[in-house]
Design a protein around this motif. Structure first.
Motif, PDB file in Angstrom:
ATOM      1  N   THR A 158       2.638  -6.237   2.694  1.00 48.05           N
ATOM      2  CA  THR A 158       3.033  -5.157   3.605  1.00 48.05           C
ATOM      3  C   THR A 158       1.947  -4.084   3.720  1.00 48.05           C
ATOM      4  O   THR A 158       2.237  -2.957   4.108  1.00 48.05           O
ATOM      5  CB  THR A 158       4.366  -4.510   3.159  1.00 48.05           C
ATOM      6  OG1 THR A 158       4.147  -3.856   1.901  1.00 48.05           O
ATOM      7  CG2 THR A 158       5.485  -5.523   3.037  1.00 48.05           C
ATOM      8  N   GLY A 159       0.741  -4.440   3.363  1.00 49.32           N
ATOM      9  CA  GLY A 159      -0.388  -3.526   3.523  1.00 49.32           C
ATOM     10  C   GLY A 159      -1.547  -4.283   4.153  1.00 49.32           C
ATOM     11  O   GLY A 159      -1.393  -5.440   4.576  1.00 49.32           O
ATOM     12  N   ASN A 167      -1.936  -1.941   9.503  1.00 49.17           N
ATOM     13  CA  ASN A 167      -2.412  -2.817   8.424  1.00 49.17           C
ATOM     14  C   ASN A 167      -3.599  -3.670   8.879  1.00 49.17           C
ATOM     15  O   ASN A 167      -4.556  -3.874   8.127  1.00 49.17           O
ATOM     16  CB  ASN A 167      -1.285  -3.741   7.942  1.00 49.17           C
ATOM     17  CG  ASN A 167      -0.220  -2.990   7.181  1.00 49.17           C
ATOM     18  OD1 ASN A 167      -0.473  -1.931   6.629  1.00 49.17           O
ATOM     19  ND2 ASN A 167       0.985  -3.539   7.168  1.00 49.17           N
ATOM     20  N   ASP A 179       0.873  -1.199   0.000  1.00 52.57           N
ATOM     21  CA  ASP A 179       0.000   0.000   0.000  1.00 52.57           C
ATOM     22  C   ASP A 179       0.907   1.246   0.000  1.00 52.57           C
ATOM     23  O   ASP A 179       0.845   2.081   0.892  1.00 52.57           O
ATOM     24  CB  ASP A 179      -0.968  -0.006   1.196  1.00 52.57           C
ATOM     25  CG  ASP A 179      -0.277   0.033   2.544  1.00 52.57           C
ATOM     26  OD1 ASP A 179       0.873  -0.445   2.655  1.00 52.57           O
ATOM     27  OD2 ASP A 179      -0.884   0.547   3.516  1.00 52.57           O
ATOM     28  N   ASP A 229       7.478   3.379   3.528  1.00 55.95           N
ATOM     29  CA  ASP A 229       8.295   2.192   3.831  1.00 55.95           C
ATOM     30  C   ASP A 229       8.005   1.058   2.845  1.00 55.95           C
ATOM     31  O   ASP A 229       8.887   0.240   2.564  1.00 55.95           O
ATOM     32  CB  ASP A 229       8.161   1.740   5.291  1.00 55.95           C
ATOM     33  CG  ASP A 229       6.762   1.354   5.699  1.00 55.95           C
ATOM     34  OD1 ASP A 229       5.792   1.930   5.170  1.00 55.95           O
ATOM     35  OD2 ASP A 229       6.627   0.472   6.572  1.00 55.95           O
ATOM     36  N   ASP A 230       6.805   1.035   2.264  1.00 55.93           N
ATOM     37  CA  ASP A 230       6.544   0.068   1.176  1.00 55.93           C
ATOM     38  C   ASP A 230       7.478   0.370   0.006  1.00 55.93           C
ATOM     39  O   ASP A 230       8.000  -0.554  -0.642  1.00 55.93           O
ATOM     40  CB  ASP A 230       5.091   0.181   0.681  1.00 55.93           C
ATOM     41  CG  ASP A 230       4.075  -0.039   1.772  1.00 55.93           C
ATOM     42  OD1 ASP A 230       3.531  -1.144   1.887  1.00 55.93           O
ATOM     43  OD2 ASP A 230       3.829   0.918   2.524  1.00 55.93           O
ATOM     44  N   ASP A 232       8.254  -2.366   6.513  1.00 55.72           N
ATOM     45  CA  ASP A 232       8.047  -3.155   5.291  1.00 55.72           C
ATOM     46  C   ASP A 232       9.352  -3.652   4.661  1.00 55.72           C
ATOM     47  O   ASP A 232       9.409  -4.801   4.189  1.00 55.72           O
ATOM     48  CB  ASP A 232       7.213  -2.348   4.292  1.00 55.72           C
ATOM     49  CG  ASP A 232       5.821  -2.043   4.838  1.00 55.72           C
ATOM     50  OD1 ASP A 232       5.433  -2.649   5.861  1.00 55.72           O
ATOM     51  OD2 ASP A 232       5.120  -1.201   4.254  1.00 55.72           O
ATOM     52  N   ASN A 242      -2.310   3.020   3.099  1.00 55.54           N
ATOM     53  CA  ASN A 242      -1.664   4.296   3.459  1.00 55.54           C
ATOM     54  C   ASN A 242      -2.255   5.447   2.664  1.00 55.54           C
ATOM     55  O   ASN A 242      -2.427   6.555   3.181  1.00 55.54           O
ATOM     56  CB  ASN A 242      -0.157   4.217   3.200  1.00 55.54           C
ATOM     57  CG  ASN A 242       0.553   3.317   4.201  1.00 55.54           C
ATOM     58  OD1 ASN A 242       0.179   3.280   5.375  1.00 55.54           O
ATOM     59  ND2 ASN A 242       1.557   2.597   3.736  1.00 55.54           N
TER      60      ASN A 242
HETATM   61 CA    CA Z   1       2.728  -0.744   4.207  1.00 60.75          CA
END
Ligand code: CA
Ligand code: BDR
Length: 356
Positions: free
Chosen positions: A127-128, A170, A13, A17-18, A280, A42
């Motif tokens: 990672t979301g 998340n 997302d 950091d993603d 992430d 995000n």
């Molecule tokens: Ca994320």
């Protein structure tokens, strides 16, 4: 994992950091990135798609399909975090409008296609919020058995939340999807349990201005840091005017510095210091090398109805529920080893980008 390349599918997302996690994957020679799923979180899903496509283009990577996910979580209305990640999700960085296009199929289908294309081989990373993955599991219940490995950044185990007193972002954005994902592994009979990295672990991955300066240096970028000309080697600081633009010579480092400055300022405003948690990227690194972290198996579930605790992740360490473990929970990490690897890989990658 040395030598061989492994198919990797990532659901993000993006998000500062993603973005750092994506760049780490681009920079990792053993990762064959076969697809990117975009999840609303995000920022809205449109911005996430644009960021993913634009990052690929900035990094000169072609042939990685990007798919659009659901605009909303399974049940809850969408909540976004522009205060944390900036108005478009990339902090102060402004990426070029991408010329490439999204896939004709959605992000849930992308998960299923990738798993079918690489049965028993695919490394999945989420990672979301888990909206796309939950929808993929509804479409293909065998998904847990088709994956080689799944690493999820989400939850907080015996640790405070970052979105409510007990819930991590998340999981809080789409608790129903997280509950469905954990339940799917309980029922699947899959050989491998998902690795789950909660805040208890990922908040050890603390990016600082000094580490960011090391990254710029590894990339051969000048000046190392992003202060105005004449003070070239001074790292970013809380004393800098807000939003000071990076003057780094390297185009990727410039974007990462502009993104990270916003993220530093957010953490600073939260009273955590002029630093930022790289949740992430740690998940991406663990997906490629599971030895970076120690784990404990446990049955995990998500609170869906608590008036104060919705979105909380609970690990039943003592077997009160009488359920089998459905997750491997990260409990210990060596952050220095992670940052050494992150800086070496992303630095080398950014350096060759400057010369290409
Ligand atoms: Ca994320
Ligand atoms: C998670 O929330 C998001 O804001 C970050 O990108 C990370 O995935 C941390 O709670």
């Amino acid at each position: 994992m040395s030598g061989a390349r492994h198919p990797v599918f990532v659901d993000v997302d993006t998000g500062v950091d993603d973005a750092m996690a994506l760049v780490y994957l681009f920079a990792s020679p053993e990762a064959d990135l076969v697809g990117i799923a975009s999840t609303a979180g995000n920022v809205g899903v449109h911005d996430v798609c644009r960021n993913n496509l634009a990052l690929l283009e900035l990094c000169g990577i072609t042939g990685v399909p990007v798919s659009r996910g659901s605009e909303t979580p399974l049940v809850a209305p969408l909540r976004t975090a522009e205060d944390t990640h900036g108005p478009e999700g990339m902090g102060y960085a402004r990426l070029r409008v991408p010329r490439t296009e999204l896939t004709g199929y959605d992000a849930a289908q992308a998960w299923v296609r990738a798993a079918h294309a690489h049965p028993g081989e695919l490394i999945g990373i989420a990672t979301g919020p888990l909206t796309n993955l939950a929808l993929a599991l509804r479409a293909e219940p065998a998904l847990p058995r088709l994956l080689k490995r799944l690493v999820i950044m989400g939850g907080a185990f015996d640790y405070r939340g970052n979105t409510t007193p007990v819930a991590e972002w998340n999981t809080h954005v789409d608790p129903e999807s997280a509950a469905e994902v954990f339940a799917a592994w309980t029922l699947s009979g899959a050989e491998h349990l998902p690795i789950v990295l909660g805040l208890n672990l990922t908040e050890h991955a603390v990016m600082t201005p000094e580490l960011l300066g090391r990254l710029a240096e590894a990339a051969g970028s000048t000046p190392a840091g992003s202060t105005p000309a004449g003070s070239s080697s001074t790292p970013m600081s809380a004393l800098d005017p807000r939003g000071t633009a990076s003057t780094a010579s390297n185009p990727l480092i410039r974007v990462l510095e502009d993104a990270m400055r916003f993220y530093f300022e957010f953490h600073h405003d939260q009273g955590e210091g002029y630093l930022a948690h790289l949740h992430d990227p740690l998940a991406a690194a663990v997906a490629l090398d599971t030895t970076l972290v120690r784990y404990r198996p446990a049955p995990v579930d998500v609170e869906l109805t608590g008036t104060l605790t919705r979105g909380m992740t609970i690990a039943d360490w003592s077997g009160h529920w009488g359920r089998q473990p459905n997750a491997l929970i990260g409990t210990e990490v060596d952050p220095a080893a992670f940052f050494d690897r992150f800086i070496a890989r992303v630095g080398r990658f950014a350096r060759q980008l400057d010369h290409s």
